[in-house]
Design a protein around this motif. Structure first.
Motif, PDB file in Angstrom:
ATOM      1  N   LEU A 146      -7.635   1.590  -2.024  1.00  0.00           N
ATOM      2  CA  LEU A 146      -7.375   1.654  -0.587  1.00  0.00           C
ATOM      3  C   LEU A 146      -6.778   0.346  -0.073  1.00  0.00           C
ATOM      4  CD1 LEU A 146     -10.527   3.601   0.530  1.00  0.00           C
ATOM      5  CD2 LEU A 146      -8.166   4.362   0.743  1.00  0.00           C
ATOM      6  N   ALA A 147      -7.259  -0.785  -0.583  1.00  0.00           N
ATOM      7  CA  ALA A 147      -6.698  -2.070  -0.181  1.00  0.00           C
ATOM      8  C   ALA A 147      -5.253  -2.185  -0.656  1.00  0.00           C
ATOM      9  CB  ALA A 147      -7.537  -3.210  -0.742  1.00  0.00           C
ATOM     10  N   ILE A 148      -4.985  -1.765  -1.874  1.00  0.00           N
ATOM     11  CA  ILE A 148      -3.616  -1.816  -2.400  1.00  0.00           C
ATOM     12  C   ILE A 148      -2.692  -0.945  -1.556  1.00  0.00           C
ATOM     13  CG2 ILE A 148      -2.147  -1.209  -4.373  1.00  0.00           C
ATOM     14  CD1 ILE A 148      -4.547  -1.959  -6.172  1.00  0.00           C
ATOM     15  N   ASP A 149      -3.149   0.252  -1.195  1.00  0.00           N
ATOM     16  CA  ASP A 149      -2.339   1.145  -0.357  1.00  0.00           C
ATOM     17  C   ASP A 149      -2.069   0.520   1.009  1.00  0.00           C
ATOM     18  OD1 ASP A 149      -2.204   3.027  -2.352  1.00  0.00           O
ATOM     19  OD2 ASP A 149      -3.809   4.287  -1.555  1.00  0.00           O
ATOM     20  N   ALA A 150      -3.088  -0.134   1.590  1.00  0.00           N
ATOM     21  CA  ALA A 150      -2.920  -0.762   2.903  1.00  0.00           C
ATOM     22  C   ALA A 150      -1.940  -1.923   2.833  1.00  0.00           C
ATOM     23  CB  ALA A 150      -4.272  -1.243   3.424  1.00  0.00           C
ATOM     24  N   ILE A 151      -2.000  -2.679   1.736  1.00  0.00           N
ATOM     25  CA  ILE A 151      -1.074  -3.798   1.560  1.00  0.00           C
ATOM     26  C   ILE A 151       0.360  -3.284   1.437  1.00  0.00           C
ATOM     27  CG2 ILE A 151      -0.381  -5.631  -0.050  1.00  0.00           C
ATOM     28  CD1 ILE A 151      -3.469  -5.905  -0.649  1.00  0.00           C
ATOM     29  N   LYS A 152       0.541  -2.206   0.698  1.00  0.00           N
ATOM     30  CA  LYS A 152       1.886  -1.616   0.575  1.00  0.00           C
ATOM     31  C   LYS A 152       2.380  -1.102   1.917  1.00  0.00           C
ATOM     32  CE  LYS A 152       1.130   1.302  -2.839  1.00  0.00           C
ATOM     33  NZ  LYS A 152       1.425   2.321  -3.873  1.00  0.00           N
ATOM     34  N   ALA A 153       1.497  -0.467   2.691  1.00  0.00           N
ATOM     35  CA  ALA A 153       1.889   0.089   3.995  1.00  0.00           C
ATOM     36  C   ALA A 153       2.229  -1.014   4.987  1.00  0.00           C
ATOM     37  CB  ALA A 153       0.770   0.966   4.545  1.00  0.00           C
ATOM     38  N   ASP A 154       1.579  -2.174   4.844  1.00  0.00           N
ATOM     39  CA  ASP A 154       1.852  -3.345   5.676  1.00  0.00           C
ATOM     40  C   ASP A 154       1.720  -3.027   7.170  1.00  0.00           C
ATOM     41  OD1 ASP A 154       2.434  -5.999   6.135  1.00  0.00           O
ATOM     42  OD2 ASP A 154       4.608  -5.720   6.115  1.00  0.00           O
ATOM     43  N   ASN A 155       0.656  -2.288   7.521  1.00  0.00           N
ATOM     44  CA  ASN A 155       0.442  -1.936   8.930  1.00  0.00           C
ATOM     45  C   ASN A 155      -0.913  -2.395   9.453  1.00  0.00           C
ATOM     46  OD1 ASN A 155      -1.218  -0.181   7.576  1.00  0.00           O
ATOM     47  ND2 ASN A 155      -0.165   1.686   8.219  1.00  0.00           N
ATOM     48  N   SER A 156      -1.481  -3.416   8.797  1.00  0.00           N
ATOM     49  CA  SER A 156      -2.751  -3.988   9.251  1.00  0.00           C
ATOM     50  C   SER A 156      -2.724  -5.490   8.980  1.00  0.00           C
ATOM     51  CB  SER A 156      -3.934  -3.340   8.517  1.00  0.00           C
ATOM     52  OG  SER A 156      -4.011  -3.801   7.176  1.00  0.00           O
ATOM     53  N   VAL A 157      -3.819  -6.172   9.301  1.00  0.00           N
ATOM     54  CA  VAL A 157      -3.883  -7.613   9.048  1.00  0.00           C
ATOM     55  C   VAL A 157      -4.032  -7.924   7.562  1.00  0.00           C
ATOM     56  CG1 VAL A 157      -4.864  -8.121  11.317  1.00  0.00           C
ATOM     57  CG2 VAL A 157      -6.402  -7.699   9.377  1.00  0.00           C
ATOM     58  N   LEU A 158      -4.397  -6.920   6.755  1.00  0.00           N
ATOM     59  CA  LEU A 158      -4.603  -7.136   5.322  1.00  0.00           C
ATOM     60  C   LEU A 158      -3.260  -7.294   4.609  1.00  0.00           C
ATOM     61  CD1 LEU A 158      -6.689  -7.297   3.022  1.00  0.00           C
ATOM     62  CD2 LEU A 158      -6.431  -4.822   2.727  1.00  0.00           C
TER      63      LEU A 158
END
Length: 350
Positions: A279-291
């Motif tokens: 989930l963290a990897i997906d969020a980093i790829k999406a680049d739509n949060s502070v992560l």
């Protein structure tokens, strides 16, 4: 609602849709009920070398209850790796919710006299005596992740690079802030349980930041769970009206951290996670949060622990090494996952 259900609800809220789990060779799901097909294993089908069937061995296994995704992957990976070998019988005992419970079930396992035991302790110091008991009874211990303080308590230690996690996170944050021209940044840290591995992570983080002339402004201790992450992040956000960067030690814990950030409507900073969940990897790829990044601490170490335990119990060494015995210690490197390289790490996300 159970802890697992709450975590899944937060995953859907923060990342959109259901929790993701890819059934690939080296992948484990976030669910604690991870199916064997989606665990991190290395196929044992070769007819040559270390994978060739040998003496039948019984491998015992003990780890804390799978109360979050990383620990769930540890259990699933160990079980699936053992199943990949025709010469291994796997005996897992309930690690319980604390060291006292784990000591009790380990005592029962030792009485059954397996050939070797893989142990991820709740706390290395508190389970050390039982590990010594096994070693003195002629049952080798493979110490996974959380190290025993006594070197005589294990035959092999295999763990992630906790100090290296902190170093990787510190360098990513330090470089990002330097590149932005931030001279005196406000840096927050949300650690995990105050056990030796967490202290090592913080020490590595502090050392790396110091090379840029930076320090941590506020450090909070959570418990590697989403609820504790949300609680501690809320307090950190209240204490710091302006933040430039945060390092959160654990991606499962980070679900709650991100929930607190969203609830506070804060976005003036960037965050680095820890462990490398899918989930963290997906969020980093999406680049739509502070992560913006996470540093790896992969539960594939459980698969490797079982493979090495098998070789030790069979009296074999590693095929690619000259030495006749499996090494005494193995530390896995911590790598930094960013938007630029995230796709390469999909297969390792848990």
């Amino acid at each position: 609602m159970t802890q697992h259900s709450r975590d899944l609800s937060r995953r859907r809220l923060l990342f959109g849709g259901a929790a993701v789990g890819a059934a690939t060779l080296l992948t484990a799901c976030t669910s604690n009920e991870t199916p064997a097909a989606s665990t991190q294993t290395k196929a044992a089908g070769n007819s040559e070398g270390n994978n060739a069937p040998g003496k039948k061995v019984v491998i015992g296994f003990s780890a804390p209850a799978a109360d979050h995704g990383w620990m769930g992957a540890i259990h699933a990976n160990a079980k699936a790796q053992a199943a990949a070998y025709s010469d291994v019988e796997f005996k897992e005992v309930d690690g319980g919710s604390n060291s006292e419970a784990q000591r009790s079930t380990l005592g029962t396992l030792i009485a059954q006299k397996p050939d070797i035991i893989v142990v991820l302790p709740h706390d290395g110091k508190e389970v050390n005596a039982v590990a010594l008991q096994a070693m003195q009874a002629g049952i080798p211990i493979v110490n996974l992740d959380r190290a025993f303080p006594d070197a005589l308590a294990s035959r092999l230690v295999i763990k992630g690079d906790n100090y290296g996690m902190g170093v990787s996170a510190g360098h990513f944050i330090g470089k990002m802030l330097k590149d932005k021209g931030v001279a005196n940044p406000v840096i927050g840290e949300i650690a995990g349980l105050e056990i030796p591995l967490t202290v090592e992570r913080s020490e590595g983080f502090k050392a790396a930041l110091a090379t840029y002339g930076f320090t941590v402004k506020n450090r909070r201790s959570a418990e590697f769970t989403s609820d504790s992450g949300q609680r501690e992040a809320s307090q950190l956000l209240q204490a710091l009206p302006k933040i430039d960067a945060i390092w959160n030690h654990d991606d499962d814990q980070g679900i709650g951290v991100l929930a607190a950030i969203k609830q506070a409507n804060r976005s003036e900073f960037f965050m680095v996670g820890g462990a490398g969940s899918k989930l963290a990897i997906d969020a980093i790829k999406a680049d739509n949060s502070v992560l913006k990044a996470t540093v790896t601490y992969n539960p594939s170490m459980a698969s490797s622990a079982v493979s090495l335990a098998r070789l030790i119990a069979q009296g074999r060494g590693l095929g690619d090494l000259t030495e006749l015995q499996v090494p005494k210690e193995l530390t896995l490197a911590s790598e930094t996952i960013t938007k630029e390289n995230a796709s390469s790490y999909d297969k390792l996300g848990f």
